[in-house]
Design a protein around this motif. Structure first.
Motif, mmCIF file in Angstrom:
data_model
loop_
_atom_site.group_PDB
_atom_site.id
_atom_site.type_symbol
_atom_site.label_atom_id
_atom_site.label_comp_id
_atom_site.label_asym_id
_atom_site.label_seq_id
_atom_site.Cartn_x
_atom_site.Cartn_y
_atom_site.Cartn_z
ATOM 1 N N PRO A 35 0.808 -1.235 0.000
ATOM 2 C CA PRO A 35 0.000 0.000 0.000
ATOM 3 C C PRO A 35 0.837 1.279 0.000
ATOM 4 C CG PRO A 35 -0.886 -1.580 1.570
ATOM 5 C CD PRO A 35 0.407 -2.147 1.062
ATOM 6 N N TRP A 36 1.995 1.268 0.662
ATOM 7 C CA TRP A 36 2.829 2.473 0.690
ATOM 8 C C TRP A 36 3.351 2.814 -0.697
ATOM 9 C CZ3 TRP A 36 7.663 1.681 -1.137
ATOM 10 C CH2 TRP A 36 8.205 0.388 -1.039
ATOM 11 N N MET A 37 3.597 1.779 -1.519
ATOM 12 C CA MET A 37 4.080 2.028 -2.871
ATOM 13 C C MET A 37 2.969 2.665 -3.706
ATOM 14 S SD MET A 37 5.820 -0.564 -5.640
ATOM 15 C CE MET A 37 6.926 -1.262 -4.440
ATOM 16 N N VAL A 38 1.754 2.163 -3.548
ATOM 17 C CA VAL A 38 0.604 2.704 -4.276
ATOM 18 C C VAL A 38 0.333 4.135 -3.829
ATOM 19 C CG1 VAL A 38 -1.870 2.431 -4.713
ATOM 20 C CG2 VAL A 38 -0.386 0.410 -4.600
ATOM 21 N N ALA A 42 0.437 7.384 -6.290
ATOM 22 C CA ALA A 42 -0.739 8.233 -6.522
ATOM 23 C C ALA A 42 -0.444 9.698 -6.185
ATOM 24 C CB ALA A 42 -1.916 7.731 -5.687
ATOM 25 N N HIS A 43 0.227 9.936 -5.064
ATOM 26 C CA HIS A 43 0.552 11.315 -4.686
ATOM 27 C C HIS A 43 1.447 11.968 -5.736
ATOM 28 C CE1 HIS A 43 -0.950 10.370 -0.633
ATOM 29 N NE2 HIS A 43 -1.070 11.676 -0.506
ATOM 30 N N LEU A 44 2.488 11.255 -6.165
ATOM 31 C CA LEU A 44 3.401 11.839 -7.145
ATOM 32 C C LEU A 44 2.681 12.115 -8.464
ATOM 33 C CD1 LEU A 44 6.215 12.846 -7.789
ATOM 34 C CD2 LEU A 44 6.819 10.524 -8.483
ATOM 35 N N GLY A 45 1.796 11.235 -8.877
ATOM 36 C CA GLY A 45 1.071 11.440 -10.127
ATOM 37 C C GLY A 45 0.193 12.675 -10.103
ATOM 38 N N VAL A 46 -0.616 12.783 -9.086
ATOM 39 C CA VAL A 46 -1.538 13.928 -8.983
ATOM 40 C C VAL A 46 -0.759 15.235 -8.809
ATOM 41 C CG1 VAL A 46 -3.318 14.992 -7.555
ATOM 42 C CG2 VAL A 46 -3.468 12.568 -8.127
ATOM 43 N N GLY A 81 8.496 16.000 -1.829
ATOM 44 C CA GLY A 81 8.640 15.633 -0.415
ATOM 45 C C GLY A 81 7.565 14.686 0.076
ATOM 46 N N LEU A 82 6.332 14.910 -0.353
ATOM 47 C CA LEU A 82 5.224 14.082 0.136
ATOM 48 C C LEU A 82 5.339 12.621 -0.300
ATOM 49 C CD1 LEU A 82 2.785 14.386 1.963
ATOM 50 C CD2 LEU A 82 1.436 14.953 -0.035
ATOM 51 N N PRO A 83 5.485 12.312 -1.579
ATOM 52 C CA PRO A 83 5.608 10.895 -1.952
ATOM 53 C C PRO A 83 6.899 10.253 -1.437
ATOM 54 C CG PRO A 83 5.743 12.289 -3.901
ATOM 55 C CD PRO A 83 5.392 13.176 -2.761
#
Length: 139
Positions: A35-38, A42-46, A81-83
């Motif tokens: 789940p951490w990879m997903v 998702a964060h990096l994509g958006v 930083g977030l992802p």
């Protein structure tokens, strides 16, 4: 500055797509995708898509000077930083970095609030191509 946002956005999308391919490989090979990879994916994509949009919004809203620099620096810091916090904190189990997610989130929020303020206080007529010929489209 807007060139930095757009470039960061496209690089982020390329990294996100690479991670997506790796996730697909894991799935096809019979493994599991954590789940951490997903979540990081998702964060990096958006955020990368938003970096590109912000790169076009900054000149459209006539954001200049320190505000322009601030939006760029804050957004790019939050975008990466977030992802990375999710991937390093949960993926590498270096939990001490997890609280920095609040810092990266705050960077993104402040960048958006600066843009919201600019959008609310800037006259749309002042942003027409005829009146903003002196504003660089890309810097």
């Amino acid at each position: 500055m807007t060139r930095i946002l757009k470039t960061s956005g496209f690089i982020g999308l390329a990294v996100m797509m690479s991670v997506g391919l790796y996730q697909n490989y894991l799935h096809v090979a019979g493994g599991t995708v954590e789940p951490w990879m997903v979540g990081g994916h998702a964060h990096l994509g958006v955020l990368s898509i938003l970096a590109i949009v912000v790169g076009f919004a900054v000149p459209a809203l006539s954001v200049v000077g320190r505000l322009r620099q601030s939006v760029t620096a804050l957004f790019v810091a939050g975008q990466w930083g977030l992802p990375l916090t999710v991937w390093i904190g949960q993926g590498a189990e270096i939990m001490v970095v997890l609280p920095t997610a609040f810092l990266w989130g705050a960077c993104l929020i402040v960048a958006m609030l600066i843009l919201a303020w600019q959008a609310a206080t800037t006259d749309a007529a002042a942003n027409s191509p005829a009146t903003s010929a002196g504003t660089p489209v890309d810097d």
